[in-house]
Design a protein around this motif. Structure first.
Motif, PDB file in Angstrom:
ATOM      1  N   PHE A 112      -9.850   1.153  -3.532  1.00 45.24           N
ATOM      2  CA  PHE A 112     -11.002   1.643  -2.769  1.00 45.24           C
ATOM      3  C   PHE A 112     -12.303   1.246  -3.454  1.00 45.24           C
ATOM      4  CE2 PHE A 112     -14.150   4.636  -1.262  1.00 45.24           C
ATOM      5  CZ  PHE A 112     -13.857   4.739   0.092  1.00 45.24           C
TER       6      PHE A 112
ATOM      7  N   ASP B 110      -9.161  -0.433   2.600  1.00 44.66           N
ATOM      8  CA  ASP B 110      -7.710  -0.557   2.446  1.00 44.66           C
ATOM      9  C   ASP B 110      -7.102   0.811   2.175  1.00 44.66           C
ATOM     10  OD1 ASP B 110      -7.183  -3.806   1.595  1.00 44.66           O
ATOM     11  OD2 ASP B 110      -9.214  -2.999   1.402  1.00 44.66           O
ATOM     12  N   GLY B 111      -6.118   1.198   2.991  1.00 50.23           N
ATOM     13  CA  GLY B 111      -5.451   2.468   2.761  1.00 50.23           C
ATOM     14  C   GLY B 111      -4.623   2.886   3.956  1.00 50.23           C
TER      15      GLY B 111
ATOM     16  N   ILE C 144       0.653   4.207  -2.908  1.00 47.52           N
ATOM     17  CA  ILE C 144       0.272   5.601  -2.652  1.00 47.52           C
ATOM     18  C   ILE C 144       1.439   6.548  -2.875  1.00 47.52           C
ATOM     19  CG2 ILE C 144      -0.460   7.213  -0.833  1.00 47.52           C
ATOM     20  CD1 ILE C 144      -2.266   5.025   0.231  1.00 47.52           C
TER      21      ILE C 144
ATOM     22  N   ARG D  92      -6.261   8.663  -6.712  1.00 52.89           N
ATOM     23  CA  ARG D  92      -6.441   8.422  -5.273  1.00 52.89           C
ATOM     24  C   ARG D  92      -7.831   8.819  -4.826  1.00 52.89           C
ATOM     25  NH1 ARG D  92      -1.150  11.787  -3.289  1.00 52.89           N
ATOM     26  NH2 ARG D  92       0.480  10.215  -3.677  1.00 52.89           N
TER      27      ARG D  92
ATOM     28  N   PHE E  60      -7.900   9.813   5.251  1.00 50.98           N
ATOM     29  CA  PHE E  60      -7.735   8.430   4.817  1.00 50.98           C
ATOM     30  C   PHE E  60      -7.451   8.441   3.324  1.00 50.98           C
ATOM     31  CE2 PHE E  60      -9.494   4.717   2.713  1.00 50.98           C
ATOM     32  CZ  PHE E  60      -8.782   3.708   3.353  1.00 50.98           C
ATOM     33  N   VAL E  61      -6.390   7.744   2.901  1.00 55.95           N
ATOM     34  CA  VAL E  61      -5.959   7.762   1.506  1.00 55.95           C
ATOM     35  C   VAL E  61      -5.914   6.340   0.969  1.00 55.95           C
ATOM     36  CG1 VAL E  61      -4.210   8.577  -0.112  1.00 55.95           C
ATOM     37  CG2 VAL E  61      -4.490   9.732   2.089  1.00 55.95           C
ATOM     38  N   SER E  62      -6.451   6.153  -0.235  1.00 57.14           N
ATOM     39  CA  SER E  62      -6.456   4.834  -0.850  1.00 57.14           C
ATOM     40  C   SER E  62      -6.340   4.985  -2.362  1.00 57.14           C
ATOM     41  CB  SER E  62      -7.757   4.095  -0.515  1.00 57.14           C
ATOM     42  OG  SER E  62      -7.811   2.821  -1.129  1.00 57.14           O
ATOM     43  N   PRO E  63      -5.652   4.073  -3.038  1.00 54.35           N
ATOM     44  CA  PRO E  63      -5.663   4.084  -4.501  1.00 54.35           C
ATOM     45  C   PRO E  63      -7.097   3.872  -4.996  1.00 54.35           C
ATOM     46  CG  PRO E  63      -3.934   2.630  -3.658  1.00 54.35           C
ATOM     47  CD  PRO E  63      -4.811   2.978  -2.499  1.00 54.35           C
ATOM     48  N   GLU E  64      -7.503   4.616  -5.990  1.00 54.26           N
ATOM     49  CA  GLU E  64      -8.893   4.548  -6.429  1.00 54.26           C
ATOM     50  C   GLU E  64      -9.344   3.137  -6.811  1.00 54.26           C
ATOM     51  OE1 GLU E  64     -11.975   6.617  -9.642  1.00 54.26           O
ATOM     52  OE2 GLU E  64      -9.991   7.488  -9.301  1.00 54.26           O
TER      53      GLU E  64
ATOM     54  N   MET F 244       0.821  -1.206   0.000  1.00 55.70           N
ATOM     55  CA  MET F 244       0.000   0.000   0.000  1.00 55.70           C
ATOM     56  C   MET F 244       0.855   1.256   0.000  1.00 55.70           C
ATOM     57  SD  MET F 244      -2.973   1.397  -0.090  1.00 55.70           S
ATOM     58  CE  MET F 244      -4.035  -0.024   0.121  1.00 55.70           C
TER      59      MET F 244
END
Length: 308
Positions: A130, A109-110, A79, A216, A123-127, A75
């Protein structure tokens, strides 16, 4: 950030596999994001198989620990470098468990960046990751219909913010805040509060926001940082509803009958009173002194979510 122990058994193992995306079709063209999704699905399946074989929770946690470390490494690479002012340098990886008996296994997940007071969170997640998580959540039998609207349809709703940021508190949205989207991005922001007691006469205290862009998804929240004086007309609506609900509860309590219909009626009256209070507040909000500052703060939070 220490997460509370919120163990609850799931009804079926299949639900956990759906949550992990294990029962969805594989990607036509694998890439780093798809590799992550596949690795997470396999890790969840390995832990589920061990649980089926009768392993204890402690043994399942021991099995899951290195798998979570591997997922975290993937992860972080997905990111890339990112930071948010006022939050810790090392974020928390989510999900924090692969054991399907823990609600933490349903976390998106992130990476979660939090301030010292925990009220500021990004909160950050790859599109793609997510989107896969949201699609899996939407397939669950008890999924809120809002989560079945797709990412852009769900992103501004109460269930969406509860699923991503809620932890032990539901999110109640009072109103959307006007924020400007840049080229190629989708953004939304809202005013509301996180609560364990349901809608009552509490004024909104949090801003929530979502940005989709640059591959993201960033979902966050921060304190409103404004004092909102009580609105007499709105308070009157709530007090009358709450008083009626209390009278119904008192009457039902005297019967010592848990099935007395007045228990349910009291709950409905109180809920309706809270909804009416919120509607009253929203109607007045545009002319209240705090509102311009709330919009400005929402714009600042969305700008921070851009990472520029």
């Amino acid at each position: 950030m220490t997460r509370p122990d919120r163990r609850r058994p799931l009804l079926r193992l299949a639900s956990a596999l759906l949550t992990a995306g294990l029962l969805t079709g594989g990607p036509a063209h694998a890439g780093p994001a798809e590799d992550y999704i596949a690795a997470h699905a396999k890790a969840l399946a390995d832990v589920a198989a061990a649980a089926k074989a009768g392993k204890s929770d402690g043994e399942l946690d021991a099995l899951g620990a290195p798998l979570l470390k591997d997922l975290e490494k993937r992860m972080v690479a997905l990111i890339g470098p990112i930071a948010f002012k006022g939050t810790q340098k090392k974020p928390i990886f989510m999900p924090s468990s692969l054991n399907a008996e823990y609600l933490e296994s349903k976390e998106p997940d992130g990476l979660l960046f939090s301030g010292t007071n925990l009220t500021t969170r990004y909160f950050v997640s790859p599109e793609p990751v997510f989107t896969d998580w949201l699609a899996a959540r939407a397939k669950e039998e008890d999924a809120d219909p809002a989560l079945r609207l797709g990412l852009k349809g769900a992103m501004g709703t109460e269930p969406f913010y509860f699923a991503v940021l809620g932890a032990d508190a539901a999110f109640i949205k009072y109103m959307d805040l006007p924020v400007t989207a840049g080229e190629g991005e989708s953004v939304t922001a809202a005013l509301g509060l996180f609560t364990q007691s349901g809608q009552q006469n509490d004024p909104p205290s949090s801003i929530v926001f979502t940005r989709i862009g640059d591959g993201r998804v960033v979902v966050g929240t921060a304190d409103l940082k404004a004092t909102i004086k009580p609105l007499p007309a709105c308070e009157k609506i709530w007090k009358e509803a709450n008083a009626k609900a209390t009278r119904l509860e008192d009457a039902a309590g005297k019967t010592r009958n848990d099935e007395d219909p007045r228990w349910k009626e009291a709950e409905q009256v109180r809920e309706a009173g809270g909804d009416a209070f919120r509607a009253c507040f929203v109607k007045a909000a545009l002319s209240l002194p705090f509102f311009p500052g709330a919009v400005k703060r929402a714009e600042e939070l969305v700008q921070a979510a851009r990472g520029k």
